[in-house]
Design a protein around this motif. Structure first.
Motif, PDB file in Angstrom:
ATOM      1  N   LYS A 148     107.509 -21.030 166.153  1.00  0.00           N
ATOM      2  CA  LYS A 148     106.911 -20.140 167.168  1.00  0.00           C
ATOM      3  C   LYS A 148     105.456 -19.831 166.841  1.00  0.00           C
ATOM      4  O   LYS A 148     104.633 -19.693 167.742  1.00  0.00           O
ATOM      5  CB  LYS A 148     107.706 -18.844 167.281  1.00  0.00           C
ATOM      6  CG  LYS A 148     109.102 -18.956 167.864  1.00  0.00           C
ATOM      7  CD  LYS A 148     109.142 -19.659 169.188  1.00  0.00           C
ATOM      8  CE  LYS A 148     109.479 -21.122 169.001  1.00  0.00           C
ATOM      9  NZ  LYS A 148     109.455 -21.915 170.224  1.00  0.00           N
ATOM     10  N   GLN A 178     110.945 -29.225 158.044  1.00  0.00           N
ATOM     11  CA  GLN A 178     110.826 -29.692 156.666  1.00  0.00           C
ATOM     12  C   GLN A 178     110.471 -28.547 155.717  1.00  0.00           C
ATOM     13  O   GLN A 178     111.099 -28.362 154.673  1.00  0.00           O
ATOM     14  CB  GLN A 178     109.715 -30.754 156.568  1.00  0.00           C
ATOM     15  CG  GLN A 178     110.042 -32.062 157.276  1.00  0.00           C
ATOM     16  CD  GLN A 178     108.792 -32.944 157.458  1.00  0.00           C
ATOM     17  OE1 GLN A 178     107.662 -32.457 157.476  1.00  0.00           O
ATOM     18  NE2 GLN A 178     109.018 -34.238 157.609  1.00  0.00           N
ATOM     19  N   VAL A 225      98.805 -25.824 167.790  1.00  0.00           N
ATOM     20  CA  VAL A 225      98.918 -26.717 166.634  1.00  0.00           C
ATOM     21  C   VAL A 225      97.565 -26.951 165.978  1.00  0.00           C
ATOM     22  O   VAL A 225      97.499 -27.266 164.789  1.00  0.00           O
ATOM     23  CB  VAL A 225      99.595 -28.030 167.077  1.00  0.00           C
ATOM     24  CG1 VAL A 225      98.692 -28.835 167.989  1.00  0.00           C
ATOM     25  CG2 VAL A 225     100.049 -28.851 165.903  1.00  0.00           C
ATOM     26  N   ASP A 226      96.484 -26.795 166.724  1.00  0.00           N
ATOM     27  CA  ASP A 226      95.166 -27.060 166.150  1.00  0.00           C
ATOM     28  C   ASP A 226      94.506 -25.818 165.556  1.00  0.00           C
ATOM     29  O   ASP A 226      93.363 -25.888 165.092  1.00  0.00           O
ATOM     30  CB  ASP A 226      94.252 -27.683 167.209  1.00  0.00           C
ATOM     31  CG  ASP A 226      94.763 -29.061 167.616  1.00  0.00           C
ATOM     32  OD1 ASP A 226      95.076 -29.856 166.713  1.00  0.00           O
ATOM     33  OD2 ASP A 226      94.864 -29.335 168.833  1.00  0.00           O
ATOM     34  N   ILE A 275     117.133 -20.741 159.322  1.00  0.00           N
ATOM     35  CA  ILE A 275     116.994 -20.573 160.770  1.00  0.00           C
ATOM     36  C   ILE A 275     115.831 -19.624 161.074  1.00  0.00           C
ATOM     37  O   ILE A 275     114.985 -19.895 161.920  1.00  0.00           O
ATOM     38  CB  ILE A 275     118.305 -20.027 161.387  1.00  0.00           C
ATOM     39  CG1 ILE A 275     119.356 -21.135 161.396  1.00  0.00           C
ATOM     40  CG2 ILE A 275     118.062 -19.487 162.796  1.00  0.00           C
ATOM     41  CD1 ILE A 275     120.746 -20.663 161.798  1.00  0.00           C
ATOM     42  N   GLU A 333     112.399 -21.351 160.019  1.00  0.00           N
ATOM     43  CA  GLU A 333     112.075 -22.489 160.888  1.00  0.00           C
ATOM     44  C   GLU A 333     111.623 -21.986 162.260  1.00  0.00           C
ATOM     45  O   GLU A 333     110.635 -22.453 162.829  1.00  0.00           O
ATOM     46  CB  GLU A 333     113.303 -23.389 161.031  1.00  0.00           C
ATOM     47  CG  GLU A 333     113.076 -24.581 161.942  1.00  0.00           C
ATOM     48  CD  GLU A 333     114.366 -25.351 162.200  1.00  0.00           C
ATOM     49  OE1 GLU A 333     115.116 -25.623 161.243  1.00  0.00           O
ATOM     50  OE2 GLU A 333     114.634 -25.673 163.380  1.00  0.00           O
ATOM     51  N   ARG A 386     103.389 -21.823 165.305  1.00  0.00           N
ATOM     52  CA  ARG A 386     102.653 -23.032 165.695  1.00  0.00           C
ATOM     53  C   ARG A 386     102.471 -23.075 167.211  1.00  0.00           C
ATOM     54  O   ARG A 386     101.414 -23.430 167.717  1.00  0.00           O
ATOM     55  CB  ARG A 386     103.416 -24.265 165.205  1.00  0.00           C
ATOM     56  CG  ARG A 386     102.737 -25.563 165.523  1.00  0.00           C
ATOM     57  CD  ARG A 386     103.475 -26.737 164.917  1.00  0.00           C
ATOM     58  NE  ARG A 386     104.812 -26.896 165.486  1.00  0.00           N
ATOM     59  CZ  ARG A 386     105.624 -27.913 165.202  1.00  0.00           C
ATOM     60  NH1 ARG A 386     105.253 -28.851 164.352  1.00  0.00           N
ATOM     61  NH2 ARG A 386     106.812 -27.999 165.743  1.00  0.00           N
ATOM     62  N   GLU A 387     103.520 -22.694 167.926  1.00  0.00           N
ATOM     63  CA  GLU A 387     103.453 -22.764 169.390  1.00  0.00           C
ATOM     64  C   GLU A 387     102.466 -21.737 169.946  1.00  0.00           C
ATOM     65  O   GLU A 387     101.646 -22.056 170.807  1.00  0.00           O
ATOM     66  CB  GLU A 387     104.848 -22.505 169.953  1.00  0.00           C
ATOM     67  CG  GLU A 387     104.952 -22.567 171.458  1.00  0.00           C
ATOM     68  CD  GLU A 387     106.413 -22.440 171.897  1.00  0.00           C
ATOM     69  OE1 GLU A 387     107.315 -22.880 171.147  1.00  0.00           O
ATOM     70  OE2 GLU A 387     106.657 -21.890 172.977  1.00  0.00           O
ATOM     71  N   TRP A 388     102.529 -20.502 169.457  1.00  0.00           N
ATOM     72  CA  TRP A 388     101.699 -19.448 170.066  1.00  0.00           C
ATOM     73  C   TRP A 388     100.251 -19.518 169.614  1.00  0.00           C
ATOM     74  O   TRP A 388      99.355 -19.148 170.355  1.00  0.00           O
ATOM     75  CB  TRP A 388     102.310 -18.062 169.813  1.00  0.00           C
ATOM     76  CG  TRP A 388     103.469 -17.841 170.725  1.00  0.00           C
ATOM     77  CD1 TRP A 388     104.728 -18.363 170.581  1.00  0.00           C
ATOM     78  CD2 TRP A 388     103.487 -17.121 171.970  1.00  0.00           C
ATOM     79  NE1 TRP A 388     105.513 -17.995 171.650  1.00  0.00           N
ATOM     80  CE2 TRP A 388     104.786 -17.231 172.511  1.00  0.00           C
ATOM     81  CE3 TRP A 388     102.539 -16.384 172.672  1.00  0.00           C
ATOM     82  CZ2 TRP A 388     105.162 -16.649 173.724  1.00  0.00           C
ATOM     83  CZ3 TRP A 388     102.905 -15.790 173.876  1.00  0.00           C
ATOM     84  CH2 TRP A 388     104.204 -15.924 174.388  1.00  0.00           C
ATOM     85  N   ARG A 408     100.803 -30.566 156.344  1.00  0.00           N
ATOM     86  CA  ARG A 408     101.273 -31.708 157.121  1.00  0.00           C
ATOM     87  C   ARG A 408     102.785 -31.692 157.280  1.00  0.00           C
ATOM     88  O   ARG A 408     103.380 -32.662 157.766  1.00  0.00           O
ATOM     89  CB  ARG A 408     100.804 -33.015 156.475  1.00  0.00           C
ATOM     90  CG  ARG A 408      99.273 -33.172 156.539  1.00  0.00           C
ATOM     91  CD  ARG A 408      98.782 -34.407 155.820  1.00  0.00           C
ATOM     92  NE  ARG A 408      99.009 -35.641 156.563  1.00  0.00           N
ATOM     93  CZ  ARG A 408      98.139 -36.160 157.432  1.00  0.00           C
ATOM     94  NH1 ARG A 408      97.018 -35.544 157.702  1.00  0.00           N
ATOM     95  NH2 ARG A 408      98.406 -37.294 158.057  1.00  0.00           N
ATOM     96  N   GLU A 409     103.409 -30.593 156.913  1.00  0.00           N
ATOM     97  CA  GLU A 409     104.867 -30.516 157.087  1.00  0.00           C
ATOM     98  C   GLU A 409     105.227 -29.988 158.472  1.00  0.00           C
ATOM     99  O   GLU A 409     104.433 -29.307 159.114  1.00  0.00           O
ATOM    100  CB  GLU A 409     105.473 -29.589 156.032  1.00  0.00           C
ATOM    101  CG  GLU A 409     105.563 -30.205 154.638  1.00  0.00           C
ATOM    102  CD  GLU A 409     106.164 -29.239 153.637  1.00  0.00           C
ATOM    103  OE1 GLU A 409     107.282 -29.492 153.150  1.00  0.00           O
ATOM    104  OE2 GLU A 409     105.497 -28.222 153.318  1.00  0.00           O
ATOM    105  N   SER A 410     106.440 -30.284 158.905  1.00  0.00           N
ATOM    106  CA  SER A 410     106.950 -29.676 160.133  1.00  0.00           C
ATOM    107  C   SER A 410     107.658 -28.376 159.754  1.00  0.00           C
ATOM    108  O   SER A 410     108.032 -28.183 158.591  1.00  0.00           O
ATOM    109  CB  SER A 410     107.922 -30.625 160.831  1.00  0.00           C
ATOM    110  OG  SER A 410     109.104 -30.739 160.064  1.00  0.00           O
TER     111      SER A 410
END
Lengths: 705, 705
Positions: free
Chosen positions: B451, B474, B458-459, B443, B446, B453-455, B469-471
């Motif tokens: 977070k 994953q 993603v690029d 938890i 993840e 990635r969000e802040w 290439r994982e989430s």
């Protein structure tokens, strides 16, 4: 490029004169600056063009849409039909996964509770509304105004179920207009793509550009079980758009706060957004974890998560705008200039007083009362926190309880949402066949109760009323497991049984809502007395000052009613990078990783070889839009539809407070992309035919490796 | 009351002269204002008193504590032993539920990885430290300073495991002191109450007063498997405290930001707190939902939830402080006055330059870099967001990877936390036997990955390194399920195997941490170059200016090192209400509803008839404390311990930025309450005896109904 630059110079000169910059403004149709738009864009639109575009524009719930055929076919966004798709789906048959692809009109399915409306008439009722409030204060002022609006609406529309009337406040009370709508109460889903085709990139790509999303869907207007004839509609233009071409966006932008004073904005920055965002973030966490508990939970939580994440991300953009020193300096400068012009005119000052000081004096109260009002009653008009955490069962229970109490009074003495003219809306929401999920309802209620207890503190008298000696966990579990309101027949019986039925009910949720109602109403009354009414009065004075200084070369804040805005197809410059105006299917294939949310929807992926990789998926335009503009038709100078607005960027969220030509971009799914999807992916040939969507391009049917 | 008012007048005059108000200040022991404290409080403390109190004060992890017997017995807060209690518990044997009540010393259990320290010597090393940084900038400046600190520490302490040396920066670089500690590495749990007895009211009552919490526990210092002899210790005073009596609080307040400029505070208001709070709120939501999935999950999530909620609520208090117009005006006024005094002295201006302008110029970079630094590397010194969401496995993996890389270099070229003098701390954390819970770890990871990635978006190149290439879902599942680092033997083998072992490891978490390490180090280097080092330089100039203007009548910001603060037992006036200084057991029985978190702990409830209802549970004092002060002994003028600090109020959170005499209150659990609990509830007679806790009151043994 040279042409654009020349236009910009003209625009700057104009801006200095009016405080409004070119391409800024969500204009009402009865005050659209035709000459200025034509001058800015080099177009030649006229009143007939405006009328046709208006009558082809549709309000669809909180979204916008456009009529695209003579048989009532309407294009909107896929996210605007998400609730409909969820309502029509079950864990076994998930149209979100598969897309909804009826092979003929007979297979189109009714969206429970959905309505669609076309704005047919606008009448000025300012004098009547202003007169109704004269000499009154606080609760009496609001009540008199609301009662007058109810009377005007009823006089104009009576009980005709095909017409809806609404008195609209514009310029924060500077004007009041009666809007009359043709209303359609049988709206059916005609096509929706796979959810992932519309949401590729998920929350991460939401509010961003470049985008690669076919966020489009079709609904159809029905009456008497037959498609409605719609001779006035947009012509469908399936061709590739052109960079720099003029674009008009027609739709119902939800709410802007551009006419707010700095003092009011500070309340939003310091109090409203922090609370809204912080508690939404916790709900998001609860829902995400819940969605990981199993496949059913994932299905149930999907739509709520998308909703929370969308609101949250928008709020984040707004927090950033209000804490961006350069942007805020610019807004403050505009206010100072306006304030100075008023102060310099003795006559004007005498007429309008000092509304800035009045509004500043209201803010300590608004700051104090925002949390109880938002959490216990909702409808603050300031933020996104809503009562009961969006629990559907709770909302129904409150409509049943209050509907019964209010209908026992004369229409003009009721809470405004239960006036005669508003009852049909309340009723149709209540009677709609919508699935509810007990676990989801409990998560929402438990979260809401615990956040209310936290923000108001455990020793607050409100919290004692709300919880008694129960914990949020106990109370939410008890009322959700015990209530029968999930059954529409039960809701209908309680509604029709009126106050007697409600008071005799042993439904635990009805009893609970009854038990907290008096306290919630008291909060609402206090809010109206101390915040709403004095704010409305001062805002009217501010509007009068604004008209006096700027004439009608200003536009009103967005209020969820029909507006027209104009701009161009255009990329953006961000530091170190030029972002082009278009994305193509080739870009989608490049961006796909296979891992959620960057997995291409299966049917779309399977059609890859049939799709022209150069077809434009999405485009950016400079038109001035905001949430609620979702689904708004993007129209070219000839009045043809060339796309549907579905998003903007995070930086554009400052749009709530001011238009920033440098960063403001709306994101449009093109008719070219929609035509491609209908024809090459989802086999919706009957719709392609209905749209007359022969393109001037040959679809690529070559193989790609 | 009259006495207090007279004191206040004197105090105001003093404040005007020095910018420090009476009872303000977390003073170092080598600069404690003895005369002023005696004058303000009417006491008579001296250097001998100070020495004894200092040598009886204990640093216990991030908490404070005090020695209370000659046999190494130490009182701290129950929440300071929460990790120890959790580590010693299993889902089958939960000491949090039952309390930990050994019947003799032989049953006391070792807290894994815990250490306790007593500050024995303070030496000034300012000249040496300032010289080390002379003429250097950026990374070179920081590196030279850190290397010099490492050398000073090693020279003073060598490899003696019973001593720890630390170079402490005070006044944000204005002074450097070498602190030498006597260190105890075998700390055992001697008593902990039922968790609910310590946390009655839970998060809702946290940071509030009145409080009803026995937030106390005992540990004991051991060496060579025997209790340590501690002839210097606090005398235990089990009597009822007196309203208005002087109180000294001795402990290790964590961090204040009172010497920050307005520009720096705006960065915290606009960027740091919003991100920290928003993402913490989502983690809270995920953990709450997880805790509802079953009894084991509830057990696993309990401690993490308490931790997140505590940090979050503190952050909320700080957000409110920084958006409180009156409070911020006051701080701004102080800055303006100080700035003016500097500007008016030509000599001083020439000496220190314009550090305000330098610090303002750093802020746009700090704003931009806070998110990547906090999320990828941690240790910003500005906020609470930490790398990897607090995942224990990730922290171990990073220590293993970096420890191996860094130990291959000379000590003075390493990352500062791996200098020779710091290695024992890194190693003891790594080798401790602590349970980990895979679901909880996942938890956290993840959430952190999603977070980040969000802040960062993603690029972002950082996010590409982080996720490939994982989430997040994953990746976190893969590394947590595959890693063997939960086994201390595996960790030890990797540590001892050094770089070769790490590089050869096929542990997925080790491989993952290796794969992202270069990028995280690059972020850290950039942060040091662009934010840390220039901030340190400018802050030193500011400190020089402050010494020049105010002399040493100012105290340094809190830095987690030992401080002494003084005040009085005192209630508060809030609008419309006088909150008294004390709460009693009678108040606890009144407040209890039976529903969590207002359920009285079972053993405590069972003892109700044996407990004097008028015994004081908690008290409020005006002493200046902040997080990290948890467990700090509250000492009377005679040097007797009368309680342990465990909390403050939400309003007091402004304390991070400035002391506000009107609202600042620390919350203390009294020795009277602890004595009652030991004797009347938990049967800890051997401890009562050891404390010599005969009271001057007869315990109430009458029956109550």
């Amino acid at each position: 490029m040279r042409h654009l630059l020349a236009a910009s110079v003209a625009v700057l000169a104009f801006a200095a004169a009016t405080s409004v910059r070119a391409e800024e403004g969500m204009w009402t149709y009865d005050n659209f600056p035709i000459a200025r738009a034509n001058q800015t864009l080099g177009t030649n639109i006229d009143q007939a063009w405006l009328d046709k575009v208006r009558l082809s524009s549709v309000k669809f719930g909180g979204c916008s849409a456009g009529i695209v055929s003579g048989q009532g076919l309407v294009m909107t966004n896929n996210h605007c039909v998400a609730t409909c798709v969820a309502n029509l789906s079950t864990p076994q048959l998930q149209y979100g996964e598969t897309g909804f692809t009826p092979k003929s009109r007979e297979e189109e399915l009714k969206c429970p509770g959905a309505t669609a409306e076309v704005l047919t008439d606008i009448t000025d009722v300012t004098a009547r509304m202003h007169k109704a409030g004269e000499g009154l204060d606080g609760q009496a002022f609001s009540q008199a105004r609301e009662a007058e609006a109810g009377r005007i609406e009823t006089e104009a529309c009576g009980n005709d179920p095909k017409i809806r009337c609404q008195v609209v406040s514009l310029y924060r009370g500077g004007q009041f207009k009666l809007y009359k709508f043709r209303k359609y109460s049988d709206v059916r889903l005609a096509w929706a793509p796979e959810d992932r085709a519309a949401t590729f990139g998920g929350d991460l790509d939401n509010f961003s550009f470049p985008r690669f999303a076919i966020d489009a869907a079709f609904i159809r207007l029905y009456e008497d079980d037959k498609p409605v004839e719609t001779p006035v509609h947009f012509a469908w233009n399936p061709n590739r758009p052109t960079e720099g071409e003029p674009v008009f966006v027609t739709g119902n932008p939800g709410a802007t706060q551009r006419l707010l004073t700095q003092a009011q904005l500070m309340t939003i920055r310091d109090v409203v957004l922090p609370m809204d965002q912080l508690i939404a973030s916790e709900l998001r966490g609860r829902l995400i974890r819940y969605s990981e508990e199993g496949a059913d939970q994932a299905f149930i939580a999907m739509d709520p998560i998308v909703g929370v994440e969308n609101t949250y991300k928008r709020g984040l953009g707004r927090m950033r705008a209000l804490t961006d020193p350069a942007f805020m300096d610019q807004l403050a400068g505009q206010e100072t200039a306006f304030h100075r012009q008023v102060a310099e005119s003795e006559a004007l000052s005498a007429q309008v007083g000092d509304p800035w000081a009045t509004l500043a004096a209201i803010q300590p109260v608004a700051r104090e009362m925002y949390a109880p009002m938002a959490l216990l009653e909702g409808g603050t008009g300031m933020g996104t926190t809503s009562v009961a955490g969006g629990s559907q069962l709770f909302q129904w229970a409150r409509v049943i309880v209050r509907g019964a109490q209010e209908r026992a009074k004369p229409s003009d003495q009721r809470l405004s949402e239960y006036a005669d003219s508003r009852l049909p809306a309340a009723q149709s929401g209540l009677f709609a066949e919508r699935p509810t999920y007990p676990e989801l309802e409990q998560i929402r209620l438990e979260w809401w109760l615990s956040k209310t207890r936290e923000w108001l503190t455990v020793d607050s008298p409100h919290v004692r009323v709300l919880l008694g000696r129960e914990s949020p966990e106990q109370l939410s579990a008890r009322v959700v497991s015990g209530t029968k309101l999930a059954d529409p027949a039960v809701r209908r019986a309680l509604w029709e049984g009126g106050l007697a039925a409600v008071q005799a009910s042993d439904d635990p949720l009805i009893k609970y809502v009854l038990s907290i109602d008096e306290d919630a109403r008291a909060v609402r009354t206090e809010w109206r007395n101390k915040v709403d009414a004095p704010t409305a009065r001062a805002s009217e004075q501010l509007a009068a000052a604004r008209f006096a200084v700027y004439g009608d070369a200003v536009y009103p804040d967005a209020t969820g009613t029909l507006r027209l805005t104009y701009g161009r197809v255009e990329g953006t410059d961000v530091p170190g990078q030029r972002i082009p105006a278009f994305t193509t299917f080739a870009g989608l294939w490049d961006r796909a990783t296979g891992a959620e949310p960057f997995n291409v929807a299966p049917k779309l992926l399977a059609a890859k070889d049939r799709i022209d990789p150069n077809a434009v998926m999405n485009m950016a335009v400079s038109s001035d839009t905001i949430g609620g503009s979702s689904g708004s038709p993007a129209v070219n100078a000839k009045g043809e539809i060339i796309g549907a607005n579905f998003d903007s960027t995070v930086l554009t969220q400052r749009n709530a407070y001011g238009y920033d030509r440098n960063v403001n971009r709306s994101v449009i799914v093109t008719t070219q992309a929609v035509t491609t999807a209908l024809r090459d992916v989802y086999g919706m040939d009957h719709l392609v035919q209905e749209l007359g969507a022969a393109t001037n391009q040959t679809p690529a049917r070559r193989a790609r490796r």
